[in-house]
Enzyme design. Structure first.
Site, PDB file in Angstrom:
ATOM      1  N   ASP A 128       1.027  -1.280  -0.124  1.00  0.00           N
ATOM      2  CA  ASP A 128      -0.034  -0.077   0.118  1.00  0.00           C
ATOM      3  C   ASP A 128       0.956   1.287  -0.135  1.00  0.00           C
ATOM      4  O   ASP A 128       2.220   1.311  -0.147  1.00  0.00           O
ATOM      5  CB  ASP A 128      -0.972  -0.119   1.309  1.00  0.00           C
ATOM      6  CG  ASP A 128      -2.050   0.739   1.035  1.00  0.00           C
ATOM      7  OD1 ASP A 128      -2.213   2.010   0.809  1.00  0.00           O
ATOM      8  OD2 ASP A 128      -3.280   0.109   1.080  1.00  0.00           O
ATOM      9  N   LYS A 136      13.878  13.382 -24.395  1.00  0.00           N
ATOM     10  CA  LYS A 136      12.559  12.458 -24.261  1.00  0.00           C
ATOM     11  C   LYS A 136      11.881  12.512 -25.280  1.00  0.00           C
ATOM     12  O   LYS A 136      11.678  10.892 -25.649  1.00  0.00           O
ATOM     13  CB  LYS A 136      11.717  13.179 -23.166  1.00  0.00           C
ATOM     14  CG  LYS A 136      12.452  13.305 -21.671  1.00  0.00           C
ATOM     15  CD  LYS A 136      11.205  13.354 -20.775  1.00  0.00           C
ATOM     16  CE  LYS A 136      10.980  12.178 -20.396  1.00  0.00           C
ATOM     17  NZ  LYS A 136      11.725  11.410 -19.453  1.00  0.00           N
TER      18      LYS A 136
END
Ligand code: HEA
Ligand code: HEA
Ligand code: CUA
Ligand code: CU
Lengths: 306, 295, 538
Positions: C108, C332
């Site tokens: 979690d 990128k």
């Protein structure tokens, strides 16, 4: 369509494209205008050229990058039975495509820097006009011309009555009908324009009376914020006589869209005449007993904006 | 650190977060309503604000009580401990940035806006056309700008109460560290004494600061309204004071927890978090003392 | 420490609680909270979008037809605030919540209760913000940048400011949680440089958030005290300066726009390799590029202020720094293209959105570069050219990435496949109409139409009408999206495999579809094929 027809319509489109892209074709923005205006001052060429060059560079890079992408999308599809390769880096390539953009950027930066110093330099101006932005009108005060101070020439300049009536919600009036001669001036006309001479280095000192506005006439090639309590300066030298229109360039409350700027550039002789009348009027006004201060800066209209 | 967790820990459901959201909303809604109150207002905003504020206190109490219970039950493994530590560290970093905004404003005002209004640098025209009578300076004359907003005022002398407060906060950092060492060594009595001292020093600081404010308002005419000088002075010291208040309360809570024996030698994150926070408040004060009072 | 005891703590070990309030309001489950975030973001997207529709409807033709100028400004302001703080950011946090624990092998989030609080603050904050619309004085209408002195004229400023404070608290807590999760909760073997790029992008984004949200809080606090407590931060008469606000705001504001794009970069870096069936090109360069962009984002803020009259040196410095950002961003873009090159591509809906992202975001980046040039920005600033720029990076950038991610991970969330046909219908409609909507705005800006105006000269009529038509159709296309989502969640019969996409790598694809309520109760053992990057033993 016949081949001739195609050629003709192509030519027509090209001409239209050229006209709308060249910018210089219109003094004022026209329908279908695609590009920035070339402007009418020395400085205004700088942003215009820079805009075109950068646009070209970006288009070039775009064609290369998107081209490579489309080729990849066409060649390397699974439906064509291609098997994926497994490599995942290539140092040389990576260095190349870091370096080339750097070089391009340095070139652009060089071009963008040149000229800025001259823009910031307001010394040697032959005339000074003070501009104050108010919600929602402009005030112009003539400070000096050719080394001589000018007294009491100043006025408010606000949206013309016709535009103002037309722009009301549900006015039922037609924006297309707001015209001066052939030109549609809806929201781009004022009751009293700023009048200046051509071929003169004019210094504007710009400030705000209530909130921040921004004084912008595209033909001059810049906008400068009019900030309350702060004075900014900028200069221009107009090459051709004419009427140049602009708008407040910064959100200043509900009627931000309705405080246009109109500058009328006259020949030096005409301007001198105009100035003389204005000064005479001002003198007459000063001589008369002061019962009402009609044209003095009104306190900013308080109200709900924000 | 993360090595030996063979099982992860996920805490049980809790209604406290939801309650927290509700009481936070109540508080700010009340506050906004109060600030916007029209003259004939019934005080609705203030009531809501009070309810919200009490709610926030209750929420903190309830939430922390359940966390403390779980912690005492030994539910938290070392991984949870690390998460808490990271949480606290990054929270303090965010606080640093919050103060950064106000310090940034102070530096900008002192280095740029006031000198420019006085005609330096790019302010030549501003000075010439709008504020030609204004001679820029910081402090008593000029610190409230060309319109002398708020009227003449005097500044707080750095070498009086502020110096004392600096010494107080510095020694409180020492006492809290001694308490920490005592905790590691397991000397409960010593912890209680030094931690208690820290709380007292914090309270003393607040006391002096309150005096300073009262004097500023009553005698020096230095108020929030005293131009940018007053604005930066009170916002910086005020937010710092608020943090000292919070820190003092947290220290007091920790003192009670020590009394109840909640901590042991190697398991006392609650203590450390508060100690970090206290050091942070201390460092901010040093910066304040330097840039607000001395320079 | 006894670990046996820890297990008893989760009473809901084997599934979601049945009680509605317990499940959704008291949750400590990253998946449920992620779902809440995503639903909230979608709702806000529709609300913010409706405001945009009001804007576009009023701008459909010259003359005021529908709303008063003040209301128009309220729409502009709230449209932006709702989209940025209500739609895009919460959507990213929701995706992070859902996917980061799955991607790094954590059970979690690190601080699950705080996670729940981060979410639940938002609905209240937006209630506060939107309630101002119904107040006598109206809502804030000074633009999302809230520049003083104009913003100080707003009679509901306190509500707006407190709403922003709440959103800031929520974002900061969310970001702290994400950092703690990534740094502290990774499964053994999930080294930092083996993490998926999406996780990296969120790590860096979270850092940006913690660094700049408090600065925004500080800025609006000064607005608050200037209005209600008589301070003079932004009043030159008292020694202040309205430009000071702009510096502080944009010190937040510029990193903020990267907060809205870096997670998008992360998403695209997951989707493109999957559908190219080829590992991401230049993993380390990708990570490094994100970090460089984040760093540079702190030193470019004044490019929003070229016209305020900064000293010349400042203009030039900020111009250069801004232009530099094109370099890591270019890396990128080039790496995405290279990832596709030599791959074996298929074009499912997520991939289509990802590809259109690369192209359209780059176009937005190009206009950004043009804006960075000081002399040209004197002309572009505060015109529709800027509006076109940021919608390309925000709508076809951030929003398209979010949509792509939704299609990409939806089968993992629900265990069912969405309708590929309708997904593609949604895509083609979106991609066509969004360009009809925003491309003409470039021309409008260049021709001289200012932004934030409710009405305009007839010279701008043609492109505005085209843009509005595009806007309505783009908006309507999003109803298809809604339909696809509802169909997938409630009606779809087609079950999704665990590894939904053939080329998908990463831990999230090793858990069943739908992902069970609790995953990784014990740290997973990572196998070679599970890692998206790197190898198990190096
Ligand atoms: C997601 C959001 C986002 C992103 C990613 C960006 C990215 C960029 N932005 Fe944008 N921007 C906004 C959101 C964003 N912006 C918003 C919301 C506003 C308006 C705020 C307001 O006023 O309300 C704004 C306004 C804005 C301005 C102010 C305009 C004005 O008001 O006058 C400027 C000026 O410099 C600017 C520049 C840039 C630059 C240089 C980038 C760069 O990061 C872009 C880099 C990318 C590329 C360049 C493309 C890819 C690169 C290559 C293919 C490599 C090769 C390329 C070259 C060598 C050219 N932006
Ligand atoms: C992430 C952020 C984001 C997103 C996603 C959008 C999305 C959209 N934006 Fe916005 N926008 C901003 C951020 C964003 N914008 C910002 C920061 C500003 C600057 C504000 C300022 O100046 O202060 C701005 C300003 C702005 C303006 C300029 C306003 C002005 O200057 O006065 C315009 C005008 O066209 C506009 C339009 C749109 C449209 C048409 C969409 C569309 O993409 C929206 C599409 C979505 C929907 C329409 C909702 C879903 C569908 C329905 C509700 C169904 C019903 C609808 C129909 C049937 C038609 N935006
Ligand atoms: Cu004046 Cu906008
Ligand atoms: Cu920016």
């Amino acid at each position: 369509m016949t081949s001739g027809g195609i050629r003709r319509s192509f030519a027509a489109w090209a001409a239209l494209a050229l006209a709308s892209f060249g910018g210089a074709a219109h003094a004022e923005p026209g329908p279908w205008q695609l590009n920035m205006t070339r402007g009418v001052t020395t400085w205004s060429q700088v942003p215009y050229d820079l805009n075109n060059i950068t646009l070209g560079v970006c288009a070039g890079i775009g064609i290369l990058v998107f081209g490579a992408m489309f080729i990849a999308m066409f060649r390397f599809r699974k439906s064509r039975g291609v098997v994926a390769e497994t490599w995942s880096h290539n140092t040389t390539l990576e260095i190349v495509w870091t370096t080339i953009p750097v070089i391009i950027l340095i070139t652009l930066a060089y071009l963008a820097t040149g000229g800025l110093t001259s823009w910031a330099n307001t010394t040697g101006s032959q005339m000074t006009v003070k501009i104050t932005g108010y919600q929602w009108k402009w005030r112009y005060d003539y400070i000096s011309y050719l080394g001589k101070p000018i007294n009491n020439v100043g006025f408010m300049s606000k949206l013309d009555a016709l535009s103002n009536a037309t722009r009301q919600l549900d006015s039922g009036m037609d924006p297309y009908a707001v015209k001066v001669g052939n030109e549609n001036t809806y929201l781009r006309n004022v009751d009293k324009p700023l009048v200046v001479p051509v071929d003169t280095k004019i210094r504007f000192v710009i400030t705000g009376g209530d909130v921040i506005h921004s004084w912008w006439v595209p033909q001059f090639g810049w906008k400068v914020d009019a900030i309350p309590g702060i004075v900014n300066a900028a200069w221009t030298d107009i090459k051709t006589p004419g009427t140049y229109r602009g708008q407040c360039g910064l959100l200043c409350g509900q009627d931000h869209g309705f405080m246009p700027i109109v500058v009328v550039a006259k020949s030096k002789a005409d301007f001198a005449k105009w100035l003389a009348t204005q000064e005479a009027q001002a003198a007459a006004l000063a001589a008369a007993p002061v019962t009402q201060t009609a044209e003095l800066p009104a306190p900013p209209a308080a109200g709900k904006q924000g | 650190m993360g090595q030996q967790h063979d099982a992860y820990f996920v805490p049980a459901k809790s209604y406290w977060p939801f309650v927290a959201a509700v009481v936070m909303f109540t508080t700010v809604f009340g506050a906004a309503h109060w600030l916007n109150a029209e003259p004939g207002d019934t005080g609705f905003g203030k009531t809501v604000l009070t309810i919200g504020f009490v709610g926030v206190l209750a929420m903190f109490f309830g939430w922390f009580r359940s966390v403390i219970r779980e912690s005492l039950a030994g539910s938290y493994n070392s991984q949870v401990d690390t998460s808490f530590r990271m949480g606290m560290m990054w929270f303090i970093f965010s606080e640093v940035m919050f103060f950064g905004a106000f310090f940034g404003a102070l530096f900008y005002i002192r280095m740029f806006s006031v000198p420019w209004l006085g005609g330096e640098g790019r302010g030549v025209l501003t000075h010439e056309f709008l504020w030609s009578h204004y001679a820029a300076s910081w402090g008593a004359d000029g610190g409230n700008g060309p319109q002398h907003v708020g009227g003449a005022f005097h500044t707080v002398a750095a070498w009086g109460l502020p110096l004392l407060n600096t010494l107080i906060l510095l020694s409180s950092s020492v006492t809290v560290t001694i308490a920490h060492h005592a905790l590691r060594a397991g000397h409960r009595g010593k912890i209680l004494v030094f931690l208690g001292l820290t709380v007292l020093l914090g309270a003393l600081f607040l006391n002096f600061q309150a005096h300073e404010y009262i004097e500023a308002y009553r005698e020096l005419n230095l108020t929030l309204h005293s131009g940018v000088y007053g604005a930066t002075f009170f916002l910086l010291t005020g937010f710092h004071g608020l943090h000292v208040t919070l820190g003092t309360i947290m220290l007091a809570v920790i003192w009670f927890r020590v009394l109840k024996g909640h901590f042991n030698k190697d398991h006392h994150f609650g203590f450390e978090a508060v100690a970090w926070y206290w050091h942070f408040v201390d460092v901010v004060w040093l910066a304040l003392f330097m840039f607000v009072y001395i320079l | 420490m006894s670990h046996a005891a820890t297990h008893d703590q989760h009473d809901d070990h084997h599934g979601a609680p049945k009680n509605f309030f317990q499940r959704w309001c008291m949750s400590t489950n990253h998946k449920d909270i992620g779902t809440l975030y995503l639903i909230f973001a979608l709702t806000m997207f529709f609300i913010g979008g409706s405001f945009a529709m009001v804007i576009r409807a009023e701008l459909f033709k010259p003359g005021l037809q529908l709303v008063q100028p003040y209301f128009f400004n309220e729409m502009t302001t709230l449209h932006a605030l709702v989209m940025i703080f209500g739609a895009i950011m919460p959507a990213f946090v929701g995706l992070g919540n859902w996917m980061i624990p799955l991607m790094v092998g954590a059970p979690d989030m690190a601080l699950p209760r705080m996670n729940n609080l981060s979410f639940w603050i938002l609905p209240f904050a937006f209630t506060l913000l939107l309630s101002t619309l119904f107040m006598p004085g109206g809502s804030a209408a000074g633009g999302w940048t809230m520049l003083p002195p104009l913003s100080l004229q707003s009679s509901s400023l306190a509500y707006t400011v407190f709403a922003i404070h709440l959103m800031g608290i929520s974002s900061i807590m969310g970001a702290i949680n994400i950092i703690a999760t990534i740094l502290n909760m990774r499964a053994p073997g999930m080294d930092l440089l083996k993490m998926p790029v999406f996780v990296w992008s969120w790590l860096i984004t979270a850092f940006l958030l913690i660094a700049v949200m408090p600065v925004l809080a500080g800025a609006v606090t000064m607005l608050l005290t200037d209005k209600y407590f008589g301070t003079n931060f932004f009043n030159p008469g008292g020694g202040g300066d309205p430009v000071l606000y702009q510096h502080i705001f944009w010190f937040f504001g510029h990193p903020e726009v990267y907060i809205m794009i870096l997670p998008a970069f992360g998403i695209i870096s997951e989707v493109i390799p999957t559908f190219s069936r080829k590992p991401i090109f230049g993993y380390k360069a990708m990570v490094f590029a994100i970090a460089s962009i984040a760093f540079l984002s702190f030193i470019v803020w004044a490019h929003h202020m070229f016209t305020v009259g900064l000293p010349l040196g400042a203009d030039i410095f900020f111009m250069y720094a801004t232009m530099l950002i094109a370099v890591p961003t270019g890396v990128k873009v080039f790496n995405w293209v290279s990832t596709m090159w030599g791959g074996s591509m298929t074009f499912e809906t997520p991939m289509l959105f990802a590809i259109s992202f690369v192209i359209l975001f780059t176009i937005g980046g190009f206009s950004g570069l043009m804006l960075a040039m000081v002399p040209a920005d004197f002309q572009y600033h505060d015109t529709y050219f800027v509006v076109a720029h940021f919608h390309y990076v925000l709508v076809t950038g951030a929003l398209f990435a979010i949509i792509s991610a939704t299609y990409y991970w939806l089968p993992k969330w629900t265990g069912r496949m969405y309708s590929e046909f309708w997904g593609k219908v949604h895509f083609w409609n979106s991609v066509i109409w969004v360009n009809v909507l925003f491309f003409p705005q470039h021309f409008l800006g260049l021709a001289g139409m200012p932004r934030r105006v409710p009405d305009y000269n007839v010279a701008f009529a043609n492109f505005n009408m085209i843009s509005s038509i595009g806007g309505f159709l783009f908006g309507a296309s999003q109803l298809i999206f809604l339909g696809v989502l509802i169909h997938c969640v409630f009606f779809s019969k087609k079950r999704a495999a665990d590894r939904v996409w053939e080329g998908a790598k990463g831990l999230e694809w090793t858990v069943p579809s739908p992902a069970p309520h609790h995953t990784f109760d014990v740290p997973p053992v990572i196998h070679e094929g599970d890692l998206a990057h790197g190898h198990v033993n190096d």
